[in-house]
Design a protein around this motif. Structure first.
Motif, PDB file in Angstrom:
ATOM      1  N   GLU A  26       0.830  -1.204   0.000  1.00  0.00           N
ATOM      2  CA  GLU A  26       0.000   0.000   0.000  1.00  0.00           C
ATOM      3  C   GLU A  26       0.864   1.254   0.000  1.00  0.00           C
ATOM      4  O   GLU A  26       0.535   2.241  -0.666  1.00  0.00           O
ATOM      5  CB  GLU A  26      -0.939   0.004   1.201  1.00  0.00           C
ATOM      6  CG  GLU A  26      -2.070  -0.998   1.078  1.00  0.00           C
ATOM      7  CD  GLU A  26      -2.932  -1.071   2.329  1.00  0.00           C
ATOM      8  OE1 GLU A  26      -2.734  -0.258   3.253  1.00  0.00           O
ATOM      9  OE2 GLU A  26      -3.796  -1.953   2.389  1.00  0.00           O
ATOM     10  N   GLN A  27       1.967   1.217   0.743  1.00  0.00           N
ATOM     11  CA  GLN A  27       2.857   2.374   0.766  1.00  0.00           C
ATOM     12  C   GLN A  27       3.528   2.591  -0.586  1.00  0.00           C
ATOM     13  O   GLN A  27       3.706   3.719  -1.031  1.00  0.00           O
ATOM     14  CB  GLN A  27       3.930   2.203   1.840  1.00  0.00           C
ATOM     15  CG  GLN A  27       3.392   2.307   3.244  1.00  0.00           C
ATOM     16  CD  GLN A  27       4.466   2.043   4.284  1.00  0.00           C
ATOM     17  OE1 GLN A  27       5.586   1.677   3.962  1.00  0.00           O
ATOM     18  NE2 GLN A  27       4.108   2.229   5.541  1.00  0.00           N
ATOM     19  N   MET A  28       3.906   1.513  -1.246  1.00  0.00           N
ATOM     20  CA  MET A  28       4.585   1.620  -2.535  1.00  0.00           C
ATOM     21  C   MET A  28       3.617   1.985  -3.663  1.00  0.00           C
ATOM     22  O   MET A  28       4.015   2.617  -4.637  1.00  0.00           O
ATOM     23  CB  MET A  28       5.294   0.314  -2.871  1.00  0.00           C
ATOM     24  CG  MET A  28       6.487   0.039  -1.976  1.00  0.00           C
ATOM     25  SD  MET A  28       7.434  -1.407  -2.474  1.00  0.00           S
ATOM     26  CE  MET A  28       6.335  -2.737  -2.053  1.00  0.00           C
ATOM     27  N   ALA A  29       2.347   1.606  -3.526  1.00  0.00           N
ATOM     28  CA  ALA A  29       1.378   1.827  -4.596  1.00  0.00           C
ATOM     29  C   ALA A  29       1.221   3.307  -4.936  1.00  0.00           C
ATOM     30  O   ALA A  29       0.966   3.658  -6.088  1.00  0.00           O
ATOM     31  CB  ALA A  29       0.028   1.224  -4.213  1.00  0.00           C
ATOM     32  N   ALA A  30       1.392   4.167  -3.954  1.00  0.00           N
ATOM     33  CA  ALA A  30       1.251   5.606  -4.208  1.00  0.00           C
ATOM     34  C   ALA A  30       2.336   6.121  -5.146  1.00  0.00           C
ATOM     35  O   ALA A  30       2.179   7.162  -5.784  1.00  0.00           O
ATOM     36  CB  ALA A  30       1.309   6.364  -2.882  1.00  0.00           C
TER      37      ALA A  30
END
Length: 69
Positions: A26-30
């Protein structure tokens, strides 16, 4: 019919678990941009760079079974 309810969460895996892997994703998806059009062709490994994965997530993925094993 019996409805079993669990009141205590399962103990956390100190090496990392699926929830921490999802949190990392989720952190990397941004940081990932979705292109308008995608050409479906393979990318040579020499063009893949700048990818970093937290050590806990890397160990978790490395420990998962591979269907090719």
């Amino acid at each position: 019919m019996t409805n079993l309810k669990v009141h205590a969460p399962a103990p956390a895996d100190l090496e990392g678990d699926l929830a921490s892997l999802r949190g990392d994703c989720e952190q990397m998806a941004a940081h990932w941009a979705v292109p308008e059009h995608v050409d479906a062709r393979p990318v040579p490994p020499s063009l893949i760079h700048g990818v970093s994965v937290p050590a806990k997530s890397a160990r978790l993925l490395d420990a998962m079974s591979d269907y090719g094993d």
